[in-house]
Design a protein around this motif. Structure first.
Motif, PDB file in Angstrom:
ATOM      1  N   ILE A  74       0.845  -1.192   0.000  1.00 54.07           N
ATOM      2  CA  ILE A  74       0.000   0.000   0.000  1.00 54.07           C
ATOM      3  C   ILE A  74       0.881   1.242   0.000  1.00 54.07           C
ATOM      4  N   ILE A  75       1.885   1.259   0.883  1.00 59.31           N
ATOM      5  CA  ILE A  75       2.777   2.417   0.962  1.00 59.31           C
ATOM      6  C   ILE A  75       4.139   1.964   1.461  1.00 59.31           C
ATOM      7  N   ASN A  76       5.161   2.673   1.031  1.00 65.09           N
ATOM      8  CA  ASN A  76       6.543   2.411   1.403  1.00 65.09           C
ATOM      9  C   ASN A  76       7.163   3.757   1.751  1.00 65.09           C
ATOM     10  N   VAL A  77       7.428   3.991   3.052  1.00 66.12           N
ATOM     11  CA  VAL A  77       7.937   5.288   3.497  1.00 66.12           C
ATOM     12  C   VAL A  77       9.212   5.105   4.320  1.00 66.12           C
ATOM     13  N   PRO A  78      10.068   6.133   4.361  1.00 65.79           N
ATOM     14  CA  PRO A  78      11.271   6.047   5.190  1.00 65.79           C
ATOM     15  C   PRO A  78      10.904   5.947   6.669  1.00 65.79           C
ATOM     16  N   ALA A  79      11.641   5.116   7.395  1.00 67.34           N
ATOM     17  CA  ALA A  79      11.434   4.982   8.839  1.00 67.34           C
ATOM     18  C   ALA A  79      12.026   6.199   9.549  1.00 67.34           C
ATOM     19  N   SER A  80      11.449   6.547  10.689  1.00 69.23           N
ATOM     20  CA  SER A  80      12.003   7.642  11.491  1.00 69.23           C
ATOM     21  C   SER A  80      13.374   7.227  12.028  1.00 69.23           C
ATOM     22  N   ILE A  81      14.157   8.207  12.424  1.00 68.00           N
ATOM     23  CA  ILE A  81      15.495   7.930  12.965  1.00 68.00           C
ATOM     24  C   ILE A  81      15.394   7.048  14.215  1.00 68.00           C
ATOM     25  N   GLY A  82      14.445   7.367  15.098  1.00 67.34           N
ATOM     26  CA  GLY A  82      14.269   6.585  16.323  1.00 67.34           C
ATOM     27  C   GLY A  82      13.870   5.148  16.046  1.00 67.34           C
ATOM     28  N   LEU A  83      12.942   4.957  15.111  1.00 70.43           N
ATOM     29  CA  LEU A  83      12.526   3.598  14.757  1.00 70.43           C
ATOM     30  C   LEU A  83      13.683   2.838  14.119  1.00 70.43           C
ATOM     31  N   GLY A  84      14.477   3.520  13.306  1.00 69.14           N
ATOM     32  CA  GLY A  84      15.648   2.881  12.688  1.00 69.14           C
ATOM     33  C   GLY A  84      16.644   2.394  13.726  1.00 69.14           C
ATOM     34  N   LYS A  85      16.857   3.180  14.776  1.00 72.67           N
ATOM     35  CA  LYS A  85      17.778   2.775  15.843  1.00 72.67           C
ATOM     36  C   LYS A  85      17.226   1.588  16.621  1.00 72.67           C
ATOM     37  N   TYR A  86      15.910   1.606  16.874  1.00 73.45           N
ATOM     38  CA  TYR A  86      15.270   0.483  17.567  1.00 73.45           C
ATOM     39  C   TYR A  86      15.361  -0.785  16.715  1.00 73.45           C
ATOM     40  N   TYR A  87      15.160  -0.648  15.410  1.00 72.49           N
ATOM     41  CA  TYR A  87      15.275  -1.762  14.455  1.00 72.49           C
ATOM     42  C   TYR A  87      16.679  -2.355  14.517  1.00 72.49           C
ATOM     43  N   GLU A  88      17.715  -1.519  14.475  1.00 75.88           N
ATOM     44  CA  GLU A  88      19.095  -2.008  14.553  1.00 75.88           C
ATOM     45  C   GLU A  88      19.343  -2.738  15.872  1.00 75.88           C
ATOM     46  N   PHE A  89      18.819  -2.200  16.977  1.00 76.09           N
ATOM     47  CA  PHE A  89      18.966  -2.828  18.285  1.00 76.09           C
ATOM     48  C   PHE A  89      18.338  -4.224  18.293  1.00 76.09           C
ATOM     49  N   ILE A  90      17.121  -4.331  17.763  1.00 75.65           N
ATOM     50  CA  ILE A  90      16.431  -5.630  17.742  1.00 75.65           C
ATOM     51  C   ILE A  90      17.154  -6.614  16.817  1.00 75.65           C
ATOM     52  N   LEU A  91      17.629  -6.148  15.660  1.00 76.36           N
ATOM     53  CA  LEU A  91      18.369  -7.031  14.754  1.00 76.36           C
ATOM     54  C   LEU A  91      19.601  -7.618  15.434  1.00 76.36           C
ATOM     55  N   LYS A  92      20.278  -6.813  16.241  1.00 72.45           N
ATOM     56  CA  LYS A  92      21.459  -7.303  16.953  1.00 72.45           C
ATOM     57  C   LYS A  92      21.083  -8.361  17.980  1.00 72.45           C
ATOM     58  N   LYS A  93      19.872  -8.253  18.539  1.00 74.13           N
ATOM     59  CA  LYS A  93      19.418  -9.199  19.549  1.00 74.13           C
ATOM     60  C   LYS A  93      18.907 -10.510  18.952  1.00 74.13           C
ATOM     61  N   ILE A  94      18.429 -10.447  17.691  1.00 72.94           N
ATOM     62  CA  ILE A  94      17.901 -11.656  17.058  1.00 72.94           C
ATOM     63  C   ILE A  94      19.048 -12.345  16.335  1.00 72.94           C
ATOM     64  N   ASP A  95      19.405 -13.499  16.784  1.00 73.75           N
ATOM     65  CA  ASP A  95      20.542 -14.218  16.234  1.00 73.75           C
ATOM     66  C   ASP A  95      20.383 -14.484  14.735  1.00 73.75           C
ATOM     67  N   GLY A  96      21.402 -14.118  13.964  1.00 73.95           N
ATOM     68  CA  GLY A  96      21.423 -14.434  12.547  1.00 73.95           C
ATOM     69  C   GLY A  96      20.736 -13.433  11.643  1.00 73.95           C
ATOM     70  N   LEU A  97      20.129 -12.361  12.191  1.00 69.87           N
ATOM     71  CA  LEU A  97      19.433 -11.406  11.328  1.00 69.87           C
ATOM     72  C   LEU A  97      20.190 -10.102  11.141  1.00 69.87           C
ATOM     73  N   GLU A  98      21.270  -9.894  11.885  1.00 76.15           N
ATOM     74  CA  GLU A  98      21.990  -8.628  11.759  1.00 76.15           C
ATOM     75  C   GLU A  98      22.560  -8.481  10.358  1.00 76.15           C
ATOM     76  N   MET A  99      22.312  -7.336   9.742  1.00 74.89           N
ATOM     77  CA  MET A  99      22.818  -7.075   8.398  1.00 74.89           C
ATOM     78  C   MET A  99      24.264  -6.618   8.472  1.00 74.89           C
TER      79      MET A  99
END
Length: 100
Positions: A74-99
């Motif tokens: 439906i829509i594809n928009v840039p994530a906010s800076i805060g959400l991007g930081k939270y996303y990076e934090f969660i990726l680091k916590k989930i084994d094998g998903l860190e880019m």
């Protein structure tokens, strides 16, 4: 790590945060998608909202990249800076998903 994360709203109602790696005429390629889940709870001060990021497709397969039909987006928009930081934090916590 690419810091240009996107929030993608899908026709089925799901919202994902991901790294969009390519866009084509009919598809977009996404990497390391996590589903956004909003939770409401009643507190003494009123309703409090919280956000969780959970695995989207990875519990069901080992892929890290996915191709989505633009007809399902439906829509594809840039994530906010805060959400991007939270996303990076969660990726680091989930084994094998860190880019990388």
């Amino acid at each position: 790590m690419n810091k240009n994360y996107s929030v993608v709203k899908l026709m089925n109602g799901e919202n994902i945060i991901c790294n969009v790696t390519n866009t084509f005429d009919d598809t977009i390629e996404v990497e390391a998608p996590l589903k956004l889940e909003s939770h409401s709870r009643l507190t003494k001060e009123g309703v409090a909202e919280s956000l969780s990021l959970v695995r989207w497709m990875q519990p069901f397969c080992d892929q890290k990249k996915f191709t989505l039909s633009k007809h399902t987006v439906i829509i594809n928009v840039p994530a906010s800076i805060g959400l991007g930081k939270y996303y990076e934090f969660i990726l680091k916590k989930i084994d094998g998903l860190e880019m990388i």
